[in-house]
Motif scaffolding. Structure first.
Motif, PDB file in Angstrom:
ATOM      1  N   LYS A  66      -4.020  -1.639   3.334  1.00  0.00           N
ATOM      2  CA  LYS A  66      -4.108  -0.502   4.252  1.00  0.00           C
ATOM      3  C   LYS A  66      -2.823  -0.318   5.059  1.00  0.00           C
ATOM      4  O   LYS A  66      -2.508   0.795   5.493  1.00  0.00           O
ATOM      5  CB  LYS A  66      -5.299  -0.678   5.195  1.00  0.00           C
ATOM      6  N   LEU A  67      -2.095  -1.405   5.267  1.00  0.00           N
ATOM      7  CA  LEU A  67      -0.845  -1.315   6.028  1.00  0.00           C
ATOM      8  C   LEU A  67       0.379  -1.575   5.150  1.00  0.00           C
ATOM      9  O   LEU A  67       1.469  -1.838   5.659  1.00  0.00           O
ATOM     10  CB  LEU A  67      -0.873  -2.313   7.200  1.00  0.00           C
ATOM     11  N   GLY A  68       0.191  -1.526   3.849  1.00  0.00           N
ATOM     12  CA  GLY A  68       1.312  -1.656   2.934  1.00  0.00           C
ATOM     13  C   GLY A  68       1.961  -3.019   2.946  1.00  0.00           C
ATOM     14  O   GLY A  68       3.186  -3.141   2.817  1.00  0.00           O
ATOM     15  N   ARG A  69       1.148  -4.062   3.083  1.00  0.00           N
ATOM     16  CA  ARG A  69       1.683  -5.421   3.146  1.00  0.00           C
ATOM     17  C   ARG A  69       0.938  -6.332   2.178  1.00  0.00           C
ATOM     18  O   ARG A  69      -0.183  -6.052   1.775  1.00  0.00           O
ATOM     19  CB  ARG A  69       1.557  -5.998   4.574  1.00  0.00           C
ATOM     20  N   LYS A  70       1.576  -7.456   1.838  1.00  0.00           N
ATOM     21  CA  LYS A  70       0.965  -8.431   0.950  1.00  0.00           C
ATOM     22  C   LYS A  70      -0.049  -9.293   1.703  1.00  0.00           C
ATOM     23  O   LYS A  70       0.019  -9.427   2.928  1.00  0.00           O
ATOM     24  CB  LYS A  70       2.033  -9.332   0.317  1.00  0.00           C
TER      25      LYS A  70
ATOM     26  N   ASP B 152       2.688   5.832  11.276  1.00  0.00           N
ATOM     27  CA  ASP B 152       3.769   5.731  10.283  1.00  0.00           C
ATOM     28  C   ASP B 152       4.712   4.589  10.628  1.00  0.00           C
ATOM     29  O   ASP B 152       5.171   3.860   9.730  1.00  0.00           O
ATOM     30  CB  ASP B 152       4.548   7.052  10.215  1.00  0.00           C
ATOM     31  N   GLN B 153       5.015   4.420  11.920  1.00  0.00           N
ATOM     32  CA  GLN B 153       5.872   3.301  12.333  1.00  0.00           C
ATOM     33  C   GLN B 153       5.190   1.962  12.050  1.00  0.00           C
ATOM     34  O   GLN B 153       5.827   0.998  11.637  1.00  0.00           O
ATOM     35  CB  GLN B 153       6.195   3.415  13.827  1.00  0.00           C
TER      36      GLN B 153
ATOM     37  N   LEU C  25      -8.388 -10.225   3.600  1.00  0.00           N
ATOM     38  CA  LEU C  25      -6.959 -10.218   3.897  1.00  0.00           C
ATOM     39  C   LEU C  25      -6.217  -9.252   2.975  1.00  0.00           C
ATOM     40  O   LEU C  25      -5.289  -8.549   3.390  1.00  0.00           O
ATOM     41  CB  LEU C  25      -6.388 -11.634   3.752  1.00  0.00           C
ATOM     42  N   LYS C  26      -6.631  -9.212   1.716  1.00  0.00           N
ATOM     43  CA  LYS C  26      -6.004  -8.312   0.747  1.00  0.00           C
ATOM     44  C   LYS C  26      -6.217  -6.855   1.142  1.00  0.00           C
ATOM     45  O   LYS C  26      -5.284  -6.036   1.099  1.00  0.00           O
ATOM     46  CB  LYS C  26      -6.570  -8.569  -0.643  1.00  0.00           C
ATOM     47  N   ASP C  27      -7.444  -6.508   1.556  1.00  0.00           N
ATOM     48  CA  ASP C  27      -7.755  -5.129   1.954  1.00  0.00           C
ATOM     49  C   ASP C  27      -6.959  -4.712   3.185  1.00  0.00           C
ATOM     50  O   ASP C  27      -6.445  -3.590   3.265  1.00  0.00           O
ATOM     51  CB  ASP C  27      -9.253  -4.989   2.244  1.00  0.00           C
TER      52      ASP C  27
ATOM     53  N   LYS D  12       8.597  -0.219   7.035  1.00  0.00           N
ATOM     54  CA  LYS D  12       9.177  -1.508   6.679  1.00  0.00           C
ATOM     55  C   LYS D  12      10.059  -2.067   7.793  1.00  0.00           C
ATOM     56  O   LYS D  12      10.763  -3.053   7.601  1.00  0.00           O
ATOM     57  CB  LYS D  12       9.996  -1.370   5.392  1.00  0.00           C
ATOM     58  N   SER D  13      10.011  -1.441   8.941  1.00  0.00           N
ATOM     59  CA  SER D  13      10.842  -1.862  10.069  1.00  0.00           C
ATOM     60  C   SER D  13      10.526  -3.294  10.490  1.00  0.00           C
ATOM     61  O   SER D  13       9.362  -3.713  10.514  1.00  0.00           O
ATOM     62  CB  SER D  13      10.602  -0.929  11.270  1.00  0.00           C
TER      63      SER D  13
END
Length: 449
Positions: free
Chosen positions: A412-416, A376-377, A406-408, A381-382
């Protein structure tokens, strides 16, 4: 009729062969058909031999389909225009030597010697994953490819730099120029020189050096230019100028041009204008051959079972594989012992041991354990330094060990996509500079098993 039959054979080959193989090896051929005889002419002996050794069966099958009978294939080399000029010149100067053509303006001068090149084609082990990239690189040196622009892409440690230096060495050794001006540098070094030129008000000299004096540009890690608009403008101008002069350009990056973000569309188009060759991870047999070749070069006897062990346990990074062998040999010499399975297992404890390529779940568990974080950490968004470092390490390892895009990885980690790319680039930069942080990351990465 002869031309029509050859065109039909070409069409058949284009449909049946890998597009890269067709472009590099078949397209440069000229051909004619006379009855059941197919006469092919290659631009040079290198291409002719490659077609004879690797593609003769495919050519024969395509010709059989078109001619409806068993063909006779004849492969020769086209007469060199340089040779024709030399023969004419013999009437005036009969002993004038003929220099080998390397795609540069002809000057009848002694060849230069290669210095400061770390690698050569002779010590590059070819396998299914790098065969096309190696062939394309060799073709850059022999005019076998109808392009003076090559883009090499692969994960870290799979041979991009090796091929880049091999191209530089080969052109220096066999060019028909007395002195070939080869610029071999990283994108970051190019950018630093540009910045210094701007500060010193010597930008015109910088442009002259790279646009008018360079014969061959070998530029590594071009993803460094992402988001740097002014530097991209200068690079685009340089590439355009070199193209107009007919110079050779080889670029490398862990990312394909379409994966880059923050790059001007014209520059991406220029990256894609030549031949794109991707280097895949080496298979077990290729890794085993790499260990054996390195052992021969070091003049040390490595038992077959030891070479197989190293090849089985270190799968994704050739530099790490060679480093492991170096440490094994050094330890054996220091202890005055023979290279053995027992000693190999001791050395392997310091490296990434893999029974199989780690999957995404394994990577996330490893990163969380290494940085003492929860998943979770890692997904939060930390922006705390330790969490960002862990997240970038996860990006890097996922790109290196999985087939995820890169998109996948970002999803998976909630990033662009762009965040993943930036994180991987930051990790690579720290490791390549061998900063304290880079060494820390490298040690963490090497523990992945």
């Amino acid at each position: 009729m002869m031309t029509t039959a050859w065109n039909q054979i070409l069409n058949s080959l284009e449909k049946s062969l890998n597009p890269g193989l067709y472009t590099v090896w078949i397209k440069p051929l000229s051909g004619e058909v006379d009855g059941n005889r197919v006469r092919l002419k290659a631009p040079n002996e290198f291409v002719a031999n490659w077609v004879r050794d690797r593609l003769l069966r495919a050519v024969r099958e395509a010709a059989r389909q078109v001619l409806d009978r068993e063909p006779e294939i004849e492969i020769t080399v086209k007469a060199s225009t340089t040779t024709k000029v030399a023969r004419t010149a013999k009437k005036v100067a009969p002993k004038q030597p003929v220099a080998r053509q390397a795609g540069l303006p002809i000057m009848q001068m002694p060849k230069t010697s290669a210095v400061n090149w770390r690698f050569s084609f002779d010590d590059f082990v070819v396998g299914p994953g790098n065969e096309l990239a190696c062939a394309a690189s060799k073709s850059m040196c022999s005019n076998g490819m109808h392009s003076d622009h090559l883009f090499l892409s692969s994960s870290p440690g799979l041979g991009k730099t090796h091929l880049l230096h091999s191209i530089g060495r080969e052109l220096c050794l066999h060019s028909n120029r007395n002195r070939v001006n080869v610029a071999c540098l990283s994108a970051e070094q190019f950018a630093n020189r540009l910045v210094m030129a701007i500060r010193a008000n010597t930008i015109s000299q910088f442009k002259t050096q790279f646009r008018e004096h360079v014969d061959v540009l070998l530029l590594e890690d071009i993803h460094f230019f992402q988001g740097k608009e002014k530097m991209q403008n200068e690079l685009l101008g340089t590439l355009n100028a070199l193209r107009e002069r007919g110079c050779k350009v080889v670029l490398t990056s862990p990312f394909l041009p379409r994966e880059l973000k923050g790059i001007d569309r014209q520059l991406v188009s220029r990256f894609c204008s030549g031949f794109l060759a991707n280097i895949d991870r080496p298979d077990l047999e290729t890794r085993r051959l790499i260990v054996q070749q390195k052992a021969r070069k070091m003049q040390v006897d490595v038992p077959v079972e030891v070479s197989e062990l190293l090849a089985e346990r270190i799968t994704s990074d050739i530099r790490q594989l060679e480093s492991c062998l170096n440490n094994l040999v050094l330890k054996a010499r220091l202890l005055n012992r023979a290279v053995s399975m027992e000693l190999a297992w001791e050395v392997l404890e310091n490296y990434a041991l893999t029974n199989a390529t780690p999957d995404y779940r394994h990577i996330i568990e490893f990163v969380c354990k290494s940085y003492d974080l929860s998943e979770d950490q890692l997904r939060s968004k930390s922006r705390k330094r330790q969490i960002v470092l862990a997240r970038n390490t996860a990006f890097y390892l996922a790109r290196r060990h999985t087939e995820l895009s890169l998109k996948d990885i970002g999803e998976k980690l909630g990033r662009k996509h762009s965040t993943v790319l930036k994180g991987i680039t930051n990790v690579e930069r720290e490791i390549s500079r061998q900063t304290p942080l880079g060494r820390q990351i490298e040690q963490t990465v090497e523990r992945l098993s």
